[in-house]
Design a protein around this motif. Sequence first.
Motif, PDB file in Angstrom:
ATOM      1  N   ASN A   1     -38.542 -27.878   9.401  1.00  0.00           N
ATOM      2  CA  ASN A   1     -37.140 -28.113   8.807  1.00  0.00           C
ATOM      3  C   ASN A   1     -36.891 -29.700   9.162  1.00  0.00           C
ATOM      4  N   ASN A   2     -35.642 -30.226   8.602  1.00  0.00           N
ATOM      5  CA  ASN A   2     -35.313 -31.577   8.956  1.00  0.00           C
ATOM      6  C   ASN A   2     -35.361 -31.960  10.320  1.00  0.00           C
ATOM      7  N   LYS A   3     -34.467 -31.298  11.057  1.00  0.00           N
ATOM      8  CA  LYS A   3     -34.331 -31.501  12.259  1.00  0.00           C
ATOM      9  C   LYS A   3     -35.673 -31.492  13.266  1.00  0.00           C
ATOM     10  N   SER A   4     -36.508 -30.772  12.823  1.00  0.00           N
ATOM     11  CA  SER A   4     -37.832 -30.771  13.400  1.00  0.00           C
ATOM     12  C   SER A   4     -38.426 -32.135  13.249  1.00  0.00           C
ATOM     13  N   VAL A   5     -38.428 -32.307  11.993  1.00  0.00           N
ATOM     14  CA  VAL A   5     -39.093 -33.747  11.558  1.00  0.00           C
ATOM     15  C   VAL A   5     -38.367 -34.792  12.309  1.00  0.00           C
ATOM     16  N   GLU A   6     -37.277 -34.819  12.688  1.00  0.00           N
ATOM     17  CA  GLU A   6     -36.521 -35.853  13.138  1.00  0.00           C
ATOM     18  C   GLU A   6     -36.928 -35.874  14.633  1.00  0.00           C
ATOM     19  N   ILE A   7     -36.743 -34.833  15.275  1.00  0.00           N
ATOM     20  CA  ILE A   7     -36.972 -34.939  16.741  1.00  0.00           C
ATOM     21  C   ILE A   7     -38.527 -35.126  17.192  1.00  0.00           C
ATOM     22  N   THR A   8     -39.732 -34.548  16.198  1.00  0.00           N
ATOM     23  CA  THR A   8     -41.169 -34.788  16.718  1.00  0.00           C
ATOM     24  C   THR A   8     -41.632 -36.080  15.983  1.00  0.00           C
ATOM     25  N   GLY A   9     -41.220 -36.459  14.801  1.00  0.00           N
ATOM     26  CA  GLY A   9     -41.856 -37.441  14.026  1.00  0.00           C
ATOM     27  C   GLY A   9     -42.937 -37.059  13.035  1.00  0.00           C
ATOM     28  N   PHE A  10     -43.145 -35.777  13.156  1.00  0.00           N
ATOM     29  CA  PHE A  10     -44.435 -35.146  12.485  1.00  0.00           C
ATOM     30  C   PHE A  10     -43.635 -34.956  10.809  1.00  0.00           C
ATOM     31  N   SER A  11     -44.214 -35.019   9.858  1.00  0.00           N
ATOM     32  CA  SER A  11     -43.722 -34.562   8.578  1.00  0.00           C
ATOM     33  C   SER A  11     -43.837 -33.218   8.326  1.00  0.00           C
ATOM     34  N   ARG A  12     -43.610 -32.386   7.510  1.00  0.00           N
ATOM     35  CA  ARG A  12     -43.834 -31.178   7.153  1.00  0.00           C
ATOM     36  C   ARG A  12     -45.202 -30.804   6.683  1.00  0.00           C
ATOM     37  N   GLU A  13     -45.786 -31.934   5.999  1.00  0.00           N
ATOM     38  CA  GLU A  13     -47.288 -31.773   5.514  1.00  0.00           C
ATOM     39  C   GLU A  13     -48.376 -31.913   6.807  1.00  0.00           C
ATOM     40  N   GLU A  14     -47.890 -32.751   7.627  1.00  0.00           N
ATOM     41  CA  GLU A  14     -48.772 -32.802   8.842  1.00  0.00           C
ATOM     42  C   GLU A  14     -48.830 -31.558   9.772  1.00  0.00           C
ATOM     43  N   VAL A  15     -47.687 -30.681   9.710  1.00  0.00           N
ATOM     44  CA  VAL A  15     -47.630 -29.447  10.572  1.00  0.00           C
ATOM     45  C   VAL A  15     -48.138 -28.396  10.079  1.00  0.00           C
ATOM     46  N   PHE A  16     -47.864 -27.991   8.662  1.00  0.00           N
ATOM     47  CA  PHE A  16     -48.036 -27.136   7.857  1.00  0.00           C
ATOM     48  C   PHE A  16     -49.690 -26.542   8.170  1.00  0.00           C
ATOM     49  N   GLY A  17     -49.740 -25.298   8.554  1.00  0.00           N
ATOM     50  CA  GLY A  17     -50.886 -24.378   8.666  1.00  0.00           C
ATOM     51  C   GLY A  17     -51.359 -25.223  10.192  1.00  0.00           C
ATOM     52  N   GLN A  18     -50.896 -25.603  11.008  1.00  0.00           N
ATOM     53  CA  GLN A  18     -51.109 -26.078  12.176  1.00  0.00           C
ATOM     54  C   GLN A  18     -51.083 -25.173  13.109  1.00  0.00           C
ATOM     55  N   ASP A  19     -51.708 -24.905  14.227  1.00  0.00           N
ATOM     56  CA  ASP A  19     -51.482 -23.864  15.384  1.00  0.00           C
ATOM     57  C   ASP A  19     -50.464 -24.650  16.574  1.00  0.00           C
ATOM     58  N   LEU A  20     -49.283 -24.100  16.154  1.00  0.00           N
ATOM     59  CA  LEU A  20     -48.135 -24.626  17.179  1.00  0.00           C
ATOM     60  C   LEU A  20     -48.481 -24.924  18.612  1.00  0.00           C
ATOM     61  N   VAL A  21     -49.098 -23.656  19.065  1.00  0.00           N
ATOM     62  CA  VAL A  21     -49.238 -23.671  20.523  1.00  0.00           C
ATOM     63  C   VAL A  21     -50.153 -24.602  21.053  1.00  0.00           C
TER      64      VAL A  21
END
Length: 87
Positions: free
Chosen positions: A1-21
Amino acid sequence: NNKSVEITGFSREEVFGQDLVMVYITEEFRDEVSIVLTNALGGQETANFEFPLFTKNKQRVEVLLNATTRRDVTGRPIGMIGVGQDI
């Protein structure tokens, strides 16, 4: 979501499909965070779990997580909803 992008600096495209942990959680908290998420998927919810998360700039951000089980109409667990707050 937009807040996650703001806090982490990662775009949605960069994190989509990545292993969060494995990608974004500090090594010393990976097992604990994985357990919290797995438990929520199995029906055991967790409130106010605190852990560090890495930003794109390698900064450490403290996050407060609430992991809630998502259930179908019969009450069977079908997923989980995680809500994290930057603390």
